[in-house]
Design an enzyme around this catalytic site. Structure first.
Site, PDB file in Angstrom:
ATOM      1  N   PRO A  10       0.798  -1.225   0.000  1.00  0.00           N
ATOM      2  CA  PRO A  10       0.000   0.000   0.000  1.00  0.00           C
ATOM      3  C   PRO A  10       0.828   1.271   0.000  1.00  0.00           C
ATOM      4  CG  PRO A  10      -0.050  -1.056   2.156  1.00  0.00           C
ATOM      5  CD  PRO A  10       0.585  -2.034   1.211  1.00  0.00           C
ATOM      6  N   ASN A  11       0.315   2.225  -0.733  1.00  0.00           N
ATOM      7  CA  ASN A  11       0.837   3.598  -0.819  1.00  0.00           C
ATOM      8  C   ASN A  11       2.128   3.716  -1.630  1.00  0.00           C
ATOM      9  OD1 ASN A  11      -1.260   4.754   0.848  1.00  0.00           O
ATOM     10  ND2 ASN A  11      -0.294   3.690   2.555  1.00  0.00           N
ATOM     11  N   ARG A  18       5.011  11.163  -2.453  1.00  0.00           N
ATOM     12  CA  ARG A  18       4.772  10.819  -1.051  1.00  0.00           C
ATOM     13  C   ARG A  18       6.023  11.084  -0.209  1.00  0.00           C
ATOM     14  NH1 ARG A  18       4.742   4.588   1.160  1.00  0.00           N
ATOM     15  NH2 ARG A  18       4.018   5.094   3.256  1.00  0.00           N
ATOM     16  N   TYR A  23      11.226   9.075   1.180  1.00  0.00           N
ATOM     17  CA  TYR A  23      11.252   8.036   0.141  1.00  0.00           C
ATOM     18  C   TYR A  23      11.932   8.470  -1.164  1.00  0.00           C
ATOM     19  CZ  TYR A  23       7.900   5.862   3.297  1.00  0.00           C
ATOM     20  OH  TYR A  23       7.295   5.316   4.410  1.00  0.00           O
ATOM     21  N   ASN A  79       8.157  -5.427  -0.647  1.00  0.00           N
ATOM     22  CA  ASN A  79       7.994  -4.219   0.155  1.00  0.00           C
ATOM     23  C   ASN A  79       6.515  -4.151   0.491  1.00  0.00           C
ATOM     24  OD1 ASN A  79       7.805  -1.784   1.401  1.00  0.00           O
ATOM     25  ND2 ASN A  79       8.993  -0.652  -0.126  1.00  0.00           N
ATOM     26  N   ALA A  82       3.071  -0.617   4.973  1.00  0.00           N
ATOM     27  CA  ALA A  82       2.609  -0.644   6.370  1.00  0.00           C
ATOM     28  C   ALA A  82       2.099  -2.020   6.791  1.00  0.00           C
ATOM     29  CB  ALA A  82       1.531   0.410   6.570  1.00  0.00           C
ATOM     30  N   HIS A  85       4.004  -4.156   9.326  1.00  0.00           N
ATOM     31  CA  HIS A  85       3.926  -3.962  10.771  1.00  0.00           C
ATOM     32  C   HIS A  85       2.617  -4.475  11.365  1.00  0.00           C
ATOM     33  CE1 HIS A  85       7.245  -1.455   9.597  1.00  0.00           C
ATOM     34  NE2 HIS A  85       6.456  -0.618   8.945  1.00  0.00           N
ATOM     35  N   ASP A  92       1.986 -15.635   7.457  1.00  0.00           N
ATOM     36  CA  ASP A  92       1.509 -17.000   7.198  1.00  0.00           C
ATOM     37  C   ASP A  92       1.611 -17.362   5.712  1.00  0.00           C
ATOM     38  OD1 ASP A  92       0.952 -17.323   9.868  1.00  0.00           O
ATOM     39  OD2 ASP A  92      -1.219 -17.138   9.667  1.00  0.00           O
ATOM     40  N   GLU A 103      12.674  -9.239   2.380  1.00  0.00           N
ATOM     41  CA  GLU A 103      11.878  -8.093   2.847  1.00  0.00           C
ATOM     42  C   GLU A 103      12.656  -6.819   2.562  1.00  0.00           C
ATOM     43  OE1 GLU A 103      11.030  -8.257   7.049  1.00  0.00           O
ATOM     44  OE2 GLU A 103      10.432  -6.144   7.122  1.00  0.00           O
ATOM     45  N   HIS A 105      12.680  -2.429   2.538  1.00  0.00           N
ATOM     46  CA  HIS A 105      12.108  -1.113   2.839  1.00  0.00           C
ATOM     47  C   HIS A 105      13.030  -0.052   2.272  1.00  0.00           C
ATOM     48  CE1 HIS A 105       9.240  -3.069   5.387  1.00  0.00           C
ATOM     49  NE2 HIS A 105      10.243  -3.752   5.908  1.00  0.00           N
ATOM     50  N   ILE A 106      12.450   0.936   1.649  1.00  0.00           N
ATOM     51  CA  ILE A 106      13.227   2.038   1.082  1.00  0.00           C
ATOM     52  C   ILE A 106      13.891   2.829   2.211  1.00  0.00           C
ATOM     53  CG2 ILE A 106      13.032   4.220  -0.199  1.00  0.00           C
ATOM     54  CD1 ILE A 106      10.604   2.872  -1.681  1.00  0.00           C
ATOM     55  N   SER A 107      13.125   3.101   3.236  1.00  0.00           N
ATOM     56  CA  SER A 107      13.636   3.877   4.376  1.00  0.00           C
ATOM     57  C   SER A 107      14.208   2.931   5.428  1.00  0.00           C
ATOM     58  CB  SER A 107      12.501   4.710   4.979  1.00  0.00           C
ATOM     59  OG  SER A 107      11.495   3.855   5.519  1.00  0.00           O
ATOM     60  N   ARG A 112      13.011   5.210  12.459  1.00  0.00           N
ATOM     61  CA  ARG A 112      11.758   5.981  12.379  1.00  0.00           C
ATOM     62  C   ARG A 112      10.871   5.674  13.600  1.00  0.00           C
ATOM     63  NH1 ARG A 112       9.252   5.228   6.623  1.00  0.00           N
ATOM     64  NH2 ARG A 112       7.996   6.993   7.377  1.00  0.00           N
ATOM     65  N   ARG A 116       7.153   1.228  13.555  1.00  0.00           N
ATOM     66  CA  ARG A 116       7.764   0.618  12.358  1.00  0.00           C
ATOM     67  C   ARG A 116       8.901  -0.345  12.710  1.00  0.00           C
ATOM     68  NH1 ARG A 116       5.515   3.836   8.226  1.00  0.00           N
ATOM     69  NH2 ARG A 116       5.135   5.948   8.974  1.00  0.00           N
TER      70      ARG A 116
HETATM   71  C1  DQA Z   1       8.234   1.243   3.824  1.00  0.00           C
HETATM   72  C2  DQA Z   1       8.301   1.517   5.336  1.00  0.00           C
HETATM   73  C3  DQA Z   1       6.942   1.267   5.978  1.00  0.00           C
HETATM   74  O1  DQA Z   1       7.029   1.515   7.381  1.00  0.00           O
HETATM   75  C4  DQA Z   1       5.905   2.198   5.386  1.00  0.00           C
HETATM   76  O2  DQA Z   1       4.638   1.931   5.942  1.00  0.00           O
HETATM   77  C5  DQA Z   1       5.872   2.125   3.897  1.00  0.00           C
HETATM   78  C6  DQA Z   1       7.129   2.056   3.167  1.00  0.00           C
HETATM   79  C7  DQA Z   1       9.561   1.611   3.121  1.00  0.00           C
HETATM   80  O3  DQA Z   1       9.712   1.215   1.966  1.00  0.00           O
HETATM   81  O4  DQA Z   1      10.411   2.292   3.699  1.00  0.00           O
HETATM   82  O5  DQA Z   1       4.813   2.226   3.290  1.00  0.00           O
HETATM   83  O6  DQA Z   1       8.006  -0.138   3.624  1.00  0.00           O
END
Ligand code: DQA
Length: 149
Positions: A10-11, A18, A23, A79, A82, A85, A92, A103, A105-107, A112, A116
């Site tokens: 998502p997002n 964003r 990011y 990725n 959210a 978390h 599962d 796994e 994550h960009i950040s 943070r 997270r």
């Molecule tokens: C994220 C980090 C997550 O905490 C956040 O909810 C995202 C992006 C990242 O790529 O840094 O949507 O996965």
């Protein structure tokens, strides 16, 4: 040629506009281009997707797990945004499908907010990458190619 699944949650469709201070300014289209170039360098095909729906990610992880079992997939770079978390369902799905998941994550999620810092994905993942920015996708594809060899 094996396929690398790059699954985005998502997002992540909002990349570019964003929170650019977190990011960066590259769009999801830019990420896909970078992944396509990395896959070409490493002799992998690319299946790149994004969804805002948790269940769709579950279904895609099942699909990738089946493809991996058939020798057609190298694994998944996930990725989950959210859902990382919050989602026991994704935990599962990874275990149930037997998918090799990196796994990503960009950040740097650990630098943070505290909500997270916990990931339901990490205990089911082969490896975890965070904080490399968008170039992390390229690094993850190189790692997946090595693991699949
Ligand atoms: C994220 C980090 C997550 O905490 C956040 O909810 C995202 C992006 C990242 O790529 O840094 O949507 O996965």
């Amino acid at each position: 040629m094996k396929t690398a699944y790059v699954l985005n949650g998502p997002n992540l469709n909002l990349l570019g506009t964003r929170e650019p201070q977190v990011y960066g300014s590259q769009t999801l289209g830019d990420v896909e281009t970078l992944c396509r170039e990395a896959c070409a360098r490493h002799g992998l095909a690319l299946d790149f997707r994004q969804t805002n729906h948790e269940g769709e990610l579950v279904t895609w992880i099942h699909e990738a797990g089946r493809a991996q079992a058939e020798g057609k997939a190298a694994g998944v770079i996930l990725n989950a945004g959210a859902y990382t978390h919050t989602s026991i369902a994704l935990h599962d799905a990874i275990k149930g499908a037997g998918a090799l998941v990196i796994e990503l994550h960009i950040s740097n999620v650990h630098a943070r907010e505290s909500f997270r810092h916990h990931s339901y994905i990490s205990p089911a993942a082969k490896a975890v990458m965070a904080g490399f920015g968008v170039p992390g996708y390229s690094l993850a594809i190189g790692a997946l190619a090595d693991m699949a060899r």
